[in-house]
Design a protein around this motif. Structure first.
Motif, PDB file in Angstrom:
ATOM      1  N   LEU A   1       0.890  -1.312   0.000  1.00 55.09           N
ATOM      2  CA  LEU A   1       0.087   0.024   0.060  1.00 55.09           C
ATOM      3  C   LEU A   1       1.034   1.288   0.119  1.00 55.09           C
ATOM      4  O   LEU A   1       0.593   2.149  -0.647  1.00 55.09           O
ATOM      5  CB  LEU A   1      -0.912  -0.037   1.303  1.00 55.09           C
ATOM      6  CG  LEU A   1      -1.945   1.110   1.380  1.00 55.09           C
ATOM      7  CD1 LEU A   1      -3.003   1.134   0.298  1.00 55.09           C
ATOM      8  CD2 LEU A   1      -2.547   1.251   2.671  1.00 55.09           C
ATOM      9  N   SER A   2       1.949   1.076   0.528  1.00 51.91           N
ATOM     10  CA  SER A   2       2.968   2.421   0.616  1.00 51.91           C
ATOM     11  C   SER A   2       3.697   2.675  -0.607  1.00 51.91           C
ATOM     12  O   SER A   2       4.314   3.601  -0.897  1.00 51.91           O
ATOM     13  CB  SER A   2       3.927   2.196   1.742  1.00 51.91           C
ATOM     14  OG  SER A   2       4.840   1.211   1.356  1.00 51.91           O
ATOM     15  N   ASP A   3       3.284   1.540  -1.591  1.00 53.17           N
ATOM     16  CA  ASP A   3       4.089   1.862  -3.035  1.00 53.17           C
ATOM     17  C   ASP A   3       5.830   2.353  -2.914  1.00 53.17           C
ATOM     18  O   ASP A   3       5.856   3.171  -3.440  1.00 53.17           O
ATOM     19  CB  ASP A   3       3.214   2.803  -3.805  1.00 53.17           C
ATOM     20  CG  ASP A   3       3.881   2.521  -5.284  1.00 53.17           C
ATOM     21  OD1 ASP A   3       4.456   1.497  -5.557  1.00 53.17           O
ATOM     22  OD2 ASP A   3       3.652   3.779  -5.966  1.00 53.17           O
ATOM     23  N   PRO A   4       6.462   1.185  -1.963  1.00 57.33           N
ATOM     24  CA  PRO A   4       7.905   1.815  -2.075  1.00 57.33           C
ATOM     25  C   PRO A   4       8.765   1.613  -3.137  1.00 57.33           C
ATOM     26  O   PRO A   4       8.274   0.908  -4.031  1.00 57.33           O
ATOM     27  CB  PRO A   4       8.270   0.870  -0.941  1.00 57.33           C
ATOM     28  CG  PRO A   4       7.513  -0.397  -1.102  1.00 57.33           C
ATOM     29  CD  PRO A   4       5.969   0.021  -1.553  1.00 57.33           C
ATOM     30  N   LYS A   5       9.773   2.479  -3.263  1.00 56.35           N
ATOM     31  CA  LYS A   5      10.739   2.392  -4.231  1.00 56.35           C
ATOM     32  C   LYS A   5      11.557   1.249  -4.245  1.00 56.35           C
ATOM     33  O   LYS A   5      12.196   0.306  -5.047  1.00 56.35           O
ATOM     34  CB  LYS A   5      11.605   3.602  -4.393  1.00 56.35           C
ATOM     35  CG  LYS A   5      10.498   4.885  -4.347  1.00 56.35           C
ATOM     36  CD  LYS A   5      10.220   5.019  -5.573  1.00 56.35           C
ATOM     37  CE  LYS A   5       9.145   6.621  -5.773  1.00 56.35           C
ATOM     38  NZ  LYS A   5       8.412   6.501  -7.077  1.00 56.35           N
TER      39      LYS A   5
END
Length: 595
Positions: A506-510
């Motif tokens: 959900l945080s859509d990390p790199k």
């Protein structure tokens, strides 16, 4: 001793800064205290006048003075004034207590917030050296000790000082000679108090430390209760608790006993002063040099000198305990903050996800862990970090997240040194799935939304689908609204792991970090979790720490860490062909798996 007084003065100065925002209420408390004390000081004079009037009337009647009688109207007038004084005094005390409680509780609230905020600012190294239970004790027990002492003693001490001054003045107004005898208890009390405080303050400090240790042990035992039961360590934990409890009891008894000597000491000195005053005062009354009512009033003023001294001695234990608590609380607040972020932080633009370790060196408490580590990671690569326990795998991730800063060398993302970046910005690039699944008491939706505070329900559901946990959540009684209990043990470890993966997605990390993410998962959910992790890593630079080497065969690059150095790097096939340390690790696990 000098250093101790200096420490107490510093703590008081810091405490004053928390009381300062409420100075208007505290000034009003001070003014009310002065009025209350003046009323208390007025009462003995009124009572003395009643006694003098009665004695005078009785004497006139006995001598047969014409028209002599008990002047009830005069006495009733004095009694009315006395009733008004006492009633008004009680009403003002209620107002005073209300104002004081509001100011003290507000200051205590601010102090707790300051401790909480400080917890987020101290470096991770601080937590390595201090128990969690001890920190909790500083935030709760120690702050409460300060609050209680302020509530009990702030107005009491101020009133005691005013009462002391007024009582001394009134004694000198009535009789100078007796006044010197009456005030002799003050310097004697101060001498006795200083001697007692000197010996009891050490005990109160030890008591607060022992209480913090007991809280730490209690928290540890409650947190690891299942393991304690599993390995049958109940008796050992009881003995550990007993020892900590005995230490707390011993320090508490010694400090309270020594501090408790102040009350009897002050009382003894007061009784001696009163006895001397009565003897000399009675002679003066008989000689006609003093009215009996004035002698009565004088004795009451001696008690009013004793009362503030006794109050301060009765509050001595709470005050000394609060000073010990202040030392701990403000000692924590004075700890150095984490290394400050640069004034002009750099942001990798555009973000690609290349990571480089350049001759990195790092250690905990002068013990070297990472000695000379270098590696180049390309954007989008899956990087596995393997090695024996204590080799520095997790430390490497901690450095990458800037939980610690490297001592030598550098770590860069897209060519930007991590130390030139803002920590919050840096950590927003990362998503983490750990071996120990951390969930909090609350709904499943809120636990997933922890990865993105403003996420919509549709975004939460989409992340759950990618993490292969949506179907499971739908089977629960309240679905996404189901409340996880305090221990979050009303769902299995595997399902908790899937929820943490959904949170990370959900945080859509790199950059994705997986630290032993599948080491404690049952085989029933293993494939679902593996699929979810593959989704989580897709299109991202990813770091995987794994003991089970069979799970990282598809890694683009494997970093083999041993004794703080990268001893090998390459993909799975290359490293097996090299027949080095990785091959030894892999083959040993393969043999164990066959057995």
């Amino acid at each position: 001793m000098k250093r101790r007084w200096k420490s107490m003065g510093k703590s008081l100065k810091q405490l004053t800064s928390f009381l300062k925002p409420y100075w208007k209420q505290l000034i009003l408390v001070a003014l009310l205290s002065i009025v209350i004390v003046l009323m208390v000081a007025l009462a003995p004079l009124i009572e003395g006048n009643i006694t003098t009037q009665l004695l005078s009337d009785v004497k006139d009647i006995a001598q047969g003075v014409k028209g002599a009688q008990i002047q009830v109207d005069v006495i009733f007038r004095f009694l009315t004034i006395l009733f008004v004084v006492y009633t008004l005094n009680a009403g003002l005390r209620l107002i005073l207590q209300s104002l004081l409680a509001n100011a003290i509780q507000s200051a205590t609230y601010d102090l707790r917030i300051a401790v909480k905020e400080k917890i987020t600012r101290v470096p991770i190294r601080y937590y390595d050296a201090h128990q969690t239970g001890d920190l909790m004790s500083r935030m709760s027990t120690d702050v409460e000790a300060i609050s209680n002492a302020l509530q009990q003693s702030f107005a009491a001490i101020f009133q005691a000082i005013i009462m002391l001054v007024v009582a001394i003045i009134m004694m000198f107004v009535i009789d100078v000679q007796l006044a010197w005898i009456g005030i002799s208890i003050i310097p004697l009390t101060l001498i006795a108090s200083r001697f007692i405080v000197k010996h009891s303050q050490i005990g109160f400090r030890n008591t607060q430390k022992a209480l913090g240790n007991l809280n730490a042990i209690t928290q540890e035992n409650l947190t690891g209760f299942a393991q304690i039961k599993l390995y049958n360590y109940q008796e050992e934990t009881i003995q550990t608790f007993k020892k900590a409890n005995e230490a707390l009891c011993e320090y508490g008894f010694k400090s309270s006993f020594v501090s408790g000597l102040m009350g009897p000491s002050v009382s003894m000195l007061t009784y001696l002063a009163i006895a001397t005053t009565i003897f000399l005062g009675a002679n003066k009354v008989l000689a006609g040099a003093m009215l009996v009512g004035n002698l009565q009033a004088f004795i009451r003023y001696v008690w009013q000198v004793n009362q503030p001294m006794s109050q301060m001695t009765q509050l001595s234990a709470a005050i000394q305990s609060s000073f010990a608590a202040m030392d701990r609380v403000f000692g924590f607040l004075n700890e150095a903050d984490d290394i400050k972020d640069p004034d002009y932080p750099v942001i990798p633009t555009p973000f690609q996800g290349a990571v480089s370790f350049n001759h990195v060196e790092f250690g905990y408490n002068s013990t070297p862990i990472i000695k000379d580590l270098s590696a180049e990671i390309q954007p989008g690569q899956l990087v596995a970090i393997v090695g024996p326990t204590g080799a520095g795998k997790t430390t490497l991730i901690n450095l990458l997240m800037r939980f610690y800063d490297v001592e030598k060398g550098s770590i860069k993302i897209d060519g930007v040194d991590l130390r030139d970046m803002n920590r919050d910005t840096l950590r927003s690039y990362f998503g983490m799935v750990l071996q120990d699944t951390w969930l909090f008491s609350g709904s499943i939706a809120d636990n997933i939304r922890y990865g993105k505070k403003d996420a919509t329900m549709d975004e939460v559901i989409e992340a759950s689908k990618k993490a292969n946990v949506h179907h499971f959540i739908q089977t629960l009684p309240d679905g996404y609204d189901m409340i996880l209990n305090e221990e979050t043990n009303n769902i299995s470890n595997g399902e908790k792991q899937l929820i943490t993966i959904a949170r990370a997605l959900l945080s859509d990390p790199k950059i994705m970090i997986l630290d032993e993410a599948t080491s404690s998962i049952d085989t029933r959910l293993d494939q679902r979790i593996q699929d979810a992790l593959q989704t989580a890593m897709q299109g991202r630079t990813s770091f995987v720490i794994a003991h089970r080497l069979t799970t990282i065969r598809n890694a683009d690059i494997i970093l083999v860490v041993r004794d703080g150095n990268i001893v090998e790097q390459g993909n799975h096939e290359q490293l097996l062909q090299n027949k080095g340390f990785y091959a030894e690790l892999y083959n040993s696990q393969f043999e164990l798996a066959k057995d």
